[in-house]
Design an enzyme around this catalytic site. Structure first.
Site, mmCIF file in Angstrom:
data_model
loop_
_atom_site.group_PDB
_atom_site.id
_atom_site.type_symbol
_atom_site.label_atom_id
_atom_site.label_comp_id
_atom_site.label_asym_id
_atom_site.label_seq_id
_atom_site.Cartn_x
_atom_site.Cartn_y
_atom_site.Cartn_z
ATOM 1 N N ASP A 70 0.851 -1.314 0.287
ATOM 2 C CA ASP A 70 0.281 -0.110 -0.068
ATOM 3 C C ASP A 70 0.743 1.328 -0.175
ATOM 4 O O ASP A 70 1.950 1.306 0.451
ATOM 5 C CB ASP A 70 -0.855 0.165 1.237
ATOM 6 C CG ASP A 70 -2.328 -0.715 0.867
ATOM 7 O OD1 ASP A 70 -2.391 -1.351 0.017
ATOM 8 O OD2 ASP A 70 -2.762 -1.058 2.186
ATOM 9 N N ARG A 108 -1.737 -0.868 -8.803
ATOM 10 C CA ARG A 108 -2.986 -0.682 -7.913
ATOM 11 C C ARG A 108 -2.934 0.907 -8.330
ATOM 12 O O ARG A 108 -2.352 1.695 -7.692
ATOM 13 C CB ARG A 108 -3.094 -1.136 -6.621
ATOM 14 C CG ARG A 108 -4.187 -0.823 -6.181
ATOM 15 C CD ARG A 108 -4.569 -1.505 -4.625
ATOM 16 N NE ARG A 108 -5.848 -1.291 -3.963
ATOM 17 C CZ ARG A 108 -6.152 -0.445 -3.151
ATOM 18 N NH1 ARG A 108 -5.082 0.547 -2.780
ATOM 19 N NH2 ARG A 108 -7.257 -0.515 -2.556
#
Length: 303
Positions: free
Chosen positions: A125, A175
């Site tokens: 992330d 992502r």
């Protein structure tokens, strides 16, 4: 109504924690790994894949970071034992990035090695801008030896244009999300601070770059207008549906999530669990002021 919801978002620190915890039950699988497994099993049965995330961010010691790494090992073991269609998402700050970068890298390499043994995958992330370069450098190092890792990039940061150019030369999985952290305006694309829709054009450009590069892209958004544009892009360019997936948070925009699945798209649901429900919940409420409005209404009704 929008103005009231925005005001409500700023009032979050004054809302009783017990009420936020009650509201958060829709968006967090629970305190334990067993809770998360049960939620993923339900999602899998409906046709969704999942990403499991252990709640929590910056740790203050490597002992805490080791505990987080141990929990991720348990998550991977549970995915294998229960045959779940799921992968993991990891935050470097929770693994000691701001305490000891070398030890953080060691822990991430260990997690990726455990994941690879079962053919599993992890996404790193992206956190606030103070971590951005550290996390890109970290990803670049570990990706050389571990092919089962991807990286999240935030469309609201100006620097993402350069970052994605660099990363697409070496990685096959990215992502793209809008980004939720509060940043200095100098780091943000034009109007991003005050108008979330202004990020959409940048988001589309980043996704399009991934398509053209042949990279697999996780499209992480709940913005219906943005999703409609991406679906049109996919159809116009004839993009193979195995080269991307839509990614949505647990409990958010479920009708839209179900509609995408019904259209034949791959949809992954982000399933967080753990004790740090308050920090996660308040960030999500601030990201979506509409939720804050519901919280305030619930508090007033309760009163």
């Amino acid at each position: 109504m929008r103005i009231l919801n925005t005001v409500a978002a700023f009032a979050i620190p004054f809302i009783p924690r017990a009420l936020i915890q009650k509201i958060s039950q829709r968006y967090i699988a629970g305190d334990s790994l067993a809770d998360a497994i049960a939620r993923v099993q339900t999602l899998n049965a409906c046709g969704f894949s999942a990403t499991l995330d252990v709640l929590g961010e910056t740790v203050s010691s490597m002992n805490e970071a080791e505990a987080v790494a141990d929990e991720y090992t348990k998550v991977l073991e549970a995915i294998r034992a229960h045959g779940l269609n799921a992968e993991i998402s990891i935050k470097p700050s929770a693994l000691g990035l701001l305490v000891d970068e070398a030890q953080c890298e060691r822990l991430i390499r260990h997690i990726l090695k455990v994941a690879a043994a079962d053919g599993n995958f992890a996404c790193i992330d992206m956190e606030d801008v103070s971590c951005t370069q550290k996390e890109i450098d970290l990803f670049t190092r570990v990706e050389r030896e571990h092919g089962n890792v991807g990286l999240a990039l935030q469309a609201y940061l100006k620097r993402t244009y350069g970052d994605i150019d660099h990363l697409l030369r070496r990685t096959s999985t990215v992502r793209i999300c809008k980004g939720i952290y509060v940043e200095d305006h100098a780091h943000l694309v034009e109007r991003a601070r005050n108008d979330r829709a202004a990020i959409n054009v940048h988001f589309i450009e980043h996704v399009s770059r991934c398509f053209k590069a042949g990279a697999f892209v996780g499209i992480a958004t709940h913005d219906a207008a943005l999703i409609e544009e991406i679906v049109a892009l996919v159809r116009r360019e004839g993009v193979d549906r195995t080269k991307f997936e839509f990614q949505m948070l647990l409990g958010v925009c479920e009708p839209l999530r179900d509609e995408l699945l019904g259209m034949g798209f791959n949809v992954r649901v982000y399933v967080p669990y753990g004790k740090d429900w308050y920090g996660y919940s308040t960030r999500r409420i601030k990201e979506n002021p509409g939720i804050a409005g519901h919280v305030i209404k619930a508090m007033l009704s309760r009163g």
